[in-house]
Design a protein around this motif. Structure first.
Motif, PDB file in Angstrom:
ATOM      1  N   ASN A 145       5.645   7.340  -0.266  1.00 51.36           N
ATOM      2  CA  ASN A 145       4.792   8.391  -0.831  1.00 51.36           C
ATOM      3  C   ASN A 145       5.084   9.746  -0.206  1.00 51.36           C
ATOM      4  N   ILE A 182      -0.733  14.586   3.052  1.00 52.50           N
ATOM      5  CA  ILE A 182      -0.685  13.114   3.044  1.00 52.50           C
ATOM      6  C   ILE A 182      -1.595  12.574   1.941  1.00 52.50           C
ATOM      7  N   GLU A 183      -2.806  13.140   1.866  1.00 57.08           N
ATOM      8  CA  GLU A 183      -3.770  12.668   0.860  1.00 57.08           C
ATOM      9  C   GLU A 183      -3.282  12.964  -0.550  1.00 57.08           C
ATOM     10  N   SER A 217       7.335   2.238  -1.159  1.00 58.74           N
ATOM     11  CA  SER A 217       6.635   3.255  -1.973  1.00 58.74           C
ATOM     12  C   SER A 217       6.968   4.688  -1.562  1.00 58.74           C
ATOM     13  N   ALA A 219      -0.283  13.051  -1.514  1.00 57.45           N
ATOM     14  CA  ALA A 219       0.845  12.158  -1.793  1.00 57.45           C
ATOM     15  C   ALA A 219       0.405  10.711  -2.013  1.00 57.45           C
ATOM     16  N   CYS A 220      -0.749  10.337  -1.444  1.00 58.28           N
ATOM     17  CA  CYS A 220      -1.135   8.923  -1.430  1.00 58.28           C
ATOM     18  C   CYS A 220      -2.343   8.564  -2.284  1.00 58.28           C
ATOM     19  N   LEU A 221      -3.248   9.511  -2.513  1.00 58.14           N
ATOM     20  CA  LEU A 221      -4.509   9.126  -3.162  1.00 58.14           C
ATOM     21  C   LEU A 221      -4.541   9.515  -4.643  1.00 58.14           C
ATOM     22  N   THR A 257       0.853  -1.191   0.000  1.00 55.27           N
ATOM     23  CA  THR A 257       0.000   0.000   0.000  1.00 55.27           C
ATOM     24  C   THR A 257       0.891   1.243   0.000  1.00 55.27           C
ATOM     25  N   PRO A 258       0.319   2.423  -0.267  1.00 59.54           N
ATOM     26  CA  PRO A 258       1.107   3.657  -0.108  1.00 59.54           C
ATOM     27  C   PRO A 258       1.601   3.771   1.339  1.00 59.54           C
ATOM     28  N   GLU A 259       2.766   4.391   1.513  1.00 60.70           N
ATOM     29  CA  GLU A 259       3.318   4.545   2.865  1.00 60.70           C
ATOM     30  C   GLU A 259       3.689   5.991   3.161  1.00 60.70           C
ATOM     31  N   VAL A 260       3.365   6.405   4.379  1.00 62.29           N
ATOM     32  CA  VAL A 260       3.771   7.710   4.903  1.00 62.29           C
ATOM     33  C   VAL A 260       4.624   7.418   6.126  1.00 62.29           C
ATOM     34  N   VAL A 280      -3.789   3.205   3.748  1.00 65.57           N
ATOM     35  CA  VAL A 280      -2.471   3.844   3.659  1.00 65.57           C
ATOM     36  C   VAL A 280      -1.708   3.451   4.920  1.00 65.57           C
TER      37      VAL A 280
END
Length: 194
Positions: A108, A189-190, A106, A192-194, A25-28, A72
């Motif tokens: 992100n 965050i959104e 990932s 970068a990830c969505l 999945t995307p990662e923060v 995420v």
């Protein structure tokens, strides 16, 4: 589209990089010095009191902790630079952080937390230089802003922007106490990830 932060749940904690599974999945990722308020900020982001363990003693995050937030992965990395643990444990943390960033992931967004009340610390500069060199997308979250007046916050963001060589628009003034900057951080965050 917005993330459903209230779905946040703890997934797993890893004490060595070899045990961290491949990303799906995307990662923060969240990085910062040991007493910068990482766990508090994470909890504020997801609207929970104790998703990430908050301790009165800095340096309690000793593993890489994964939290699933609506698909995420939020990755809480050990704090760095804290002196009250053994040299061996400090080295293990450094290896964990370095080992995590050495993996094919990932990445992100990396949220690099810096205490707004202090001048730029050498260790923060090293982390941000590393993020730049590796060309990782990052944002600097300036924590503990509730401890300063608004004019002082503005002076500090200008100073830290210069010292860390980070454009102001790549910095977000935050407070886990008051919620200042939380919506802005969520937006980053959104994006970068969505």
């Amino acid at each position: 589209m917005a993330l459903k932060y209230d779905t946040a749940r703890f997934v797993a904690s890893y004490g060595s990089t070899q045990s961290i599974p491949e990303p799906t999945t995307p990662e923060v990722s969240f990085v910062g010095r040991s007493n910068v308020g990482k766990s508090s900020l994470l909890n504020k982001l997801v609207g929970r009191k104790a998703l990430a363990k908050v301790s009165g003693t800095p340096g309690r995050t000793a593993n890489v902790n994964f939290f699933d937030v609506d698909g995420v992965m939020f990755v809480d990395l050990p704090g760095y630079g804290y002196a009250k643990v053994s040299k061996g444990e400090r080295q293990r943390w450094a290896d964990l952080i370095g080992g995590y960033f050495d993996q094919e992931r990932s990445f992100n967004l990396v949220v690099s937390l810096v205490d707004i009340r202090l001048e730029a610390q050498k260790i923060d500069q090293q982390m941000i230089n590393f993020l730049k060199e590796e060309e990782l997308p990052y944002v600097v979250a300036l924590t503990k802003a509730d401890k300063l007046s608004r004019p002082k916050q503005q002076r500090q963001i200008s100073l830290l922007s210069k010292q860390l060589e980070v454009p102001r628009e790549q910095m977000v003034i935050t407070s886990a106490e008051t919620g200042l900057g939380i919506e802005e951080l969520r937006r980053r965050i959104e994006e970068a990830c969505l």
